[in-house]
Design a protein around this motif. Structure first.
Motif, short mmCIF file in Angstrom:
data_model
loop_
_atom_site.label_atom_id
_atom_site.label_comp_id
_atom_site.label_asym_id
_atom_site.label_seq_id
_atom_site.Cartn_x
_atom_site.Cartn_y
_atom_site.Cartn_z
N THR A 138 0.83 -1.21 0.00
CA THR A 138 0.00 0.00 0.00
C THR A 138 0.86 1.26 0.00
O THR A 138 0.61 2.21 -0.76
N MET A 139 1.90 1.25 0.85
CA MET A 139 2.76 2.45 0.92
C MET A 139 3.48 2.69 -0.40
O MET A 139 3.61 3.83 -0.84
N CYS B 8 2.42 1.80 -3.35
CA CYS B 8 1.39 2.32 -4.26
C CYS B 8 1.16 3.81 -4.01
O CYS B 8 1.04 4.60 -4.95
N GLU B 9 1.09 4.19 -2.75
CA GLU B 9 0.88 5.60 -2.41
C GLU B 9 2.03 6.47 -2.92
O GLU B 9 1.81 7.54 -3.49
N MET B 10 3.26 6.02 -2.72
CA MET B 10 4.41 6.83 -3.13
C MET B 10 4.49 6.94 -4.66
O MET B 10 4.85 7.98 -5.19
N THR B 11 4.21 5.85 -5.36
CA THR B 11 4.40 5.83 -6.81
C THR B 11 3.15 6.23 -7.59
O THR B 11 3.23 6.46 -8.79
N GLY B 12 2.00 6.25 -6.90
CA GLY B 12 0.75 6.53 -7.60
C GLY B 12 0.27 5.36 -8.45
O GLY B 12 -0.46 5.54 -9.42
#
Lengths: 480, 445
Positions: free
Chosen positions: B117-118, B120-124
């Motif tokens: 999840t993290m 995904c959040e950082m990379t979009g």
């Protein structure tokens, strides 16, 4: 159990850094991120509590017996961890000038020397980061050898049906076609079928020995010579090296290239799935193709050198140095006598457990095994409906890790046990008693086992729905 | 000699009796006679724990720990909060293996789900795998996964880290895949006109890999590259420094199909090159092509939330030669490290690290220019830049080393690639500038 995203709240954070001592930099607007990443908002206290709770729902070698076949879950000595936390290693930049990383070079050179002695090979690369990565690297050496000779017709790799799935997958990554060779009734390679399979198109053979049935192939030398006569090379999958280290050497059995798993045989921790280290060792004639750079010693000083016909690199730097360091600490600790003793005790423990279980489960391959053995729940399943999976789940309620199940594929209802040398007689006795109890329960109350485990944090998860409707990340909810 | 065998000789004997052999070595009687070793191994005798540690400390002493480090080029020194090391030292995480048994591995599975999840959040991106070996091998896996029957050629910018490019080339050569390098302009960014003309002529283009910030620290023009690549029907992959993503536009915001990178800056020490962490995330439509482990959320039979390894039909233990990759062991503990780091820092803390790194690098650039070096980076950069100097790069490196400073990396005779992060101070910047100035003035005489 809450996700870390569900803990804390707006404004929860910790400060680890001083104020910026330099003038701030403003990037042009088109480069600036507009959407803030929704990372957790937690304080250090909440982090400590969260991960301590997660740790309670994890099970490692230090928690108890972990007889996961072919994974060699032996004890991870704590001196290794101490060694790997020394600043003289952790703070070294991989691109420092060679004269400032002589200790790193010495580490590689020293472990290389010992591993070559243990394997009977001539050169090592530490670049591969795991066993499968080593397979891929080793196969590329085979490929480079044939290509350098202009021998382009060798497009096939022979893999026995008892092999780990990584073997055929690694061969496919090299563009090779995989030829499967069935095992004979003793669990070894069928020589007649092997002779039929080899030919002018054979690039090589990949063999795990002892194989995944825990059997040392008695025809090992004949196998390698059949492949060599056909012009192919022989790859030794060292996943099971723990059984034979200090007893017999792949280099003496006719193998040209192999990998080792430092995270199995040489006691470095498995880390919940990595990091490992999968150094590849080869014979002299393959040295010129090795990837990355090798340590060379000249007049008492180390330098790094590249090979003339190198296949390139499989990772960015020289290897998983801190894993290699742990393995070095292990080999130094065990030394000349300790290495074969570890192998002997691994084999002793496996046989002791095999004998203990053979009254309650099928053990399809008779006779002494090496470091692991395969039992089967075939009869129990036929008579009670309780399958290998149910027995494994029952073991979880006995606070031990189940063995590898449904592998190797050539045994029905397979349960592959590898207790390793670091388990005590007492813990094996306890495990055998527990499994006997589970088998007895299969006849009395199969339903209870179909629903096991009963005392774990969760019951059996719905894996079908997980795969059909994948939820692979948490959707951080917008605050209203 | 130390060993980790619990059983005493007496217990071993009892076990032998139960098996029906005299000694443990009898269990090896099935081995062919001529492959059995007859002499002991030619390695030293086993040592006590104290001796082993002392030997390894000697080795550590032969390495030079630089108090000041201005070198990056793919491996970065950042501050690692104590909590990160504390969590990852827990035996339950460290000594477990791949969570094949979900009921007793929820802690590990959940930590991987949180990591995914993290990332995904950082990379979009929509989906991340559980980790790969390092940034370079992750990039190789990423470009290889974009190939199919119709689209075979891999395009990589010349401004991508040369080590990453070499690993891509190695993977591609093994598989017989074609790799084309898109050249760099004189300002050290990718020649996007050239990219456009190359892709226009190639109906088999599978993907294009762009690094942002690139090897030379430069910010590229990903929004233009994205249009060119997608108009040609290929996949657009970005390699990123995860720290930079706290302040710079993410691959997702640029419309990339996949994001990869070296996760080492997220709480992992330099460690002489490893273990590091390769991250790989992608848009939803590429999910089933991803290599490696993926954890998914589901429920148990009582409806409790539960985590499992999922989409395993992609993987080697099920598909064998038809698998999307051969990956089995990955870098799970390094992924856990990255998660704890990102959670500890939070989005604001990560942005602070990014801002402080960029600030320090820009101040370093100014100081080095002031000291007589030329800034040849070519334009906007993040926390790395290139200088040129009449003084040979190796001479500068040597002079810095004598003062306990690891200088920028010499790229050729005169050019150096410098890096700064939040751990660098104004005093360090002044010190290195003084060394450079002295050499420049000495050289001018």
């Amino acid at each position: 159990m809450k996700l870390i995203f569900e803990r804390g709240g707006e404004g929860h954070r910790s400060d680890f850094l001083p104020k910026n001592a330099f003038p701030e930099v403003q990037f042009e607007e088109r480069f600036q991120r507009t959407e803030k990443p929704a990372l957790p908002e937690v304080n250090e206290v909440e982090i400590a509590q969260h991960y301590t709770q997660l740790a309670k729902q994890a099970f490692g070698v230090s928690n108890g017996m972990y007889p996961l076949g072919s994974c060699t879950m032996k004890y991870n000595p704590k001196v290794n961890e101490e060694a790997a936390s020394l600043k003289g290693f952790t703070e070294i930049h991989p691109l420092q000038p060679a004269e400032t990383m002589q200790g790193v070079a010495a580490m590689y050179a020293t472990l290389e020397k010992y591993l070559l002695e243990i394997t009977g090979m001539d050169h090592v690369t530490f670049q591969p980061a795991a066993g499968a990565h080593g397979e891929f690297t080793g196969l590329q050496l085979i490929q480079a050898y044939h290509r350098a000779r202009g021998d382009e017709k060798r497009t096939k790799i022979i893999v026995p049906d008892s092999a780990h799935g990584t073997n055929p997958a690694s061969a496919a990554m090299c563009g090779y076609q995989v030829v499967n060779v069935p095992s004979n009734e003793k669990g070894g390679i069928d020589l007649a079928l092997l002779k039929e399979a080899v030919g002018e198109d054979t690039a090589g053979l990949m063999l795990t020995n002892p194989n995944t049935l825990g059997i040392f192939d008695e025809n090992i030398e004949e196998i390698t010579s059949i492949v060599h006569e056909a012009g192919g090379l022989c790859y030794y999958d060292g996943a099971n090296l723990n059984a034979v280290m200090g007893i017999a050497r792949p280099g003496d059995m006719g193998f040209d290239v192999m990998h080792m798993n430092l995270h199995k045989t040489f006691s470095t921790p498995h880390g919940g799935g990595g990091p490992g280290s999968g150094p590849v060792a080869c014979k002299e004639f393959l040295q010129e193709f090795l990837p990355g750079r090798q340590v060379v010693c000249e007049e008492g000083k180390f330098r790094f050198a590249r090979q003339p016909k190198t296949i390139g690199s499989v990772t960015a730097f020289d290897g998983n140095a801190l894993v290699v360091l742990r393995a070095l600490a292990y080999v130094l600790t065990l030394g000349r006598e300790g290495i074969p003793q570890a192998a002997e005790n691994a084999v002793l423990n496996a046989n002791y457990m095999r004998v203990g279980l053979k009254d309650v489960m099928d053990v399809p391959y008779e006779g002494p095994c090496m470091h692991e053995f395969v039992a089967s729940a075939k009869t129990i399943k036929k008579e009670t409906g309780v399958a290998a999976l149910d027995i494994a789940k029952g073991m979880i309620d006995c606070e031990m890790h189940p063995p590898t199940i449904y592998f190797p594929l050539i045994v029905d209802e397979a349960m592959m046990f590898e207790p390793t040398e670091t388990e005590s007689k007492e813990s094996i006795d306890r495990a055998v008693e527990a499994i006997k109890g589970i088998c007895a329960k299969a006849y009395k109350d199969p339903e209870e086992l179909h629903h096991a485990p009963h005392h774990a944090p969760i019951g059996r998860p719905d894996e079908v729905t997980a795969a059909r409707h994948p939820v692979v990340r948490y959707e951080v909810k917008e605050e209203e | 000699m130390g060993d980790f065998i619990v059983n005493t000789a007496r217990e071993q004997k009892e076990m032998c009796q139960a098996i029906g052999v005299e000694t443990p070595s009898d269990l090896f009687n099935g081995l062919p006679e001529d492959v059995r070793l007859t002499a002991p191994l030619n390695i030293p005798e086993g040592k006590s724990e104290a001796e082993v540690l002392s030997l390894i400390e000697d080795m550590a002493d032969q390495n030079k720990v630089f108090r000041t480090c201005f070198r990056g080029a793919g491996a970065y020194r950042h501050y690692i909060p104590a909590i990160v090391k504390n969590v990852t030292a827990k035996d339950e995480f460290k000594t477990a293996y791949t969570p094949y048994q979900p009921e007793m591995s929820q802690g590990i599975l959940q930590s991987i789900f949180e990591y995914q999840t993290m990332i995904c959040e950082m990379t979009g991106m929509d989906v991340s795998n559980a980790s790969l070996y390092d940034g370079a091998s992750a990039a190789a896996e990423a470009v290889m996964m974009c190939r199919d029957r119709k689209r075979k050629t891999i395009y990589v910018s010349e401004t991508v880290n040369p080590r990453m490019r070499e690993v891509i080339m190695t993977y591609a050569t093994a598989a017989g895949a074609k790799v084309e390098t898109v050249p760099a302009c004189s300002d050290n960014t990718t020649d996007l006109e050239k990219l456009e003309s190359l892709l226009a002529e190639d109906k088999e283009a599978a993907c294009f890999l762009l690094q942002e910030p690139n090897y030379f620290g430069r910010l590229e023009e990903p929004q233009i590259a994205e249009k060119i690549v997608h108009e040609a029907g290929a996949k657009f992959i970005m390699a990123c420094d995860p720290i930079s993503l706290a302040v710079l536009k993410s691959p997702g915001e640029y419309g990339a199909d996949a994001a990869v990178g070296e996760g080492q800056p997220l709480g992992l020490p330099l460690g002489a090159g490893g273990p590091y962490l390769g991250f790989l995330a992608a848009k939803q439509d590429m999910m089933r092509k991803l290599p490696g482990r993926i954890v998914g959320e589901t429920t148990d039979h009582d409806g409790n939330r539960a985590y499992v390894l999922t989409l395993q039909a992609r993987e080697q233990h099920i598909r064998r030669e038809k698998a999307s990759s051969n990956v089995c062991s990955n870098e799970a503990l390094c992924a856990l490290t990255a998660s704890v780091y990102m959670a500890a820092m939070g989005a604001d803390g990560m942005a602070q690290v990014a801002q402080m790194s960029a600030s320090a690098a820009h101040a370093l650039r100014d100081a080095l220019v002031e000291a007589g070096m030329e800034d040849v980076t070519g334009g906007e950069f993040f926390n790395e830049f290139i200088t040129a100097s009449k003084v040979p790069a190796e001479k500068i490196e040597q002079a810095c080393m004598e003062k306990g400073i690891l200088s920028g990396l010499p790229l050729d005779e005169n050019r150096m690639l410098w890096c700064a992060t939040e751990v660098n101070t104004p005093e360090e910047v002044a010190k290195v500038a003084a060394i450079v100035k002295e050499l420049a003035e000495g050289g001018a005489q």
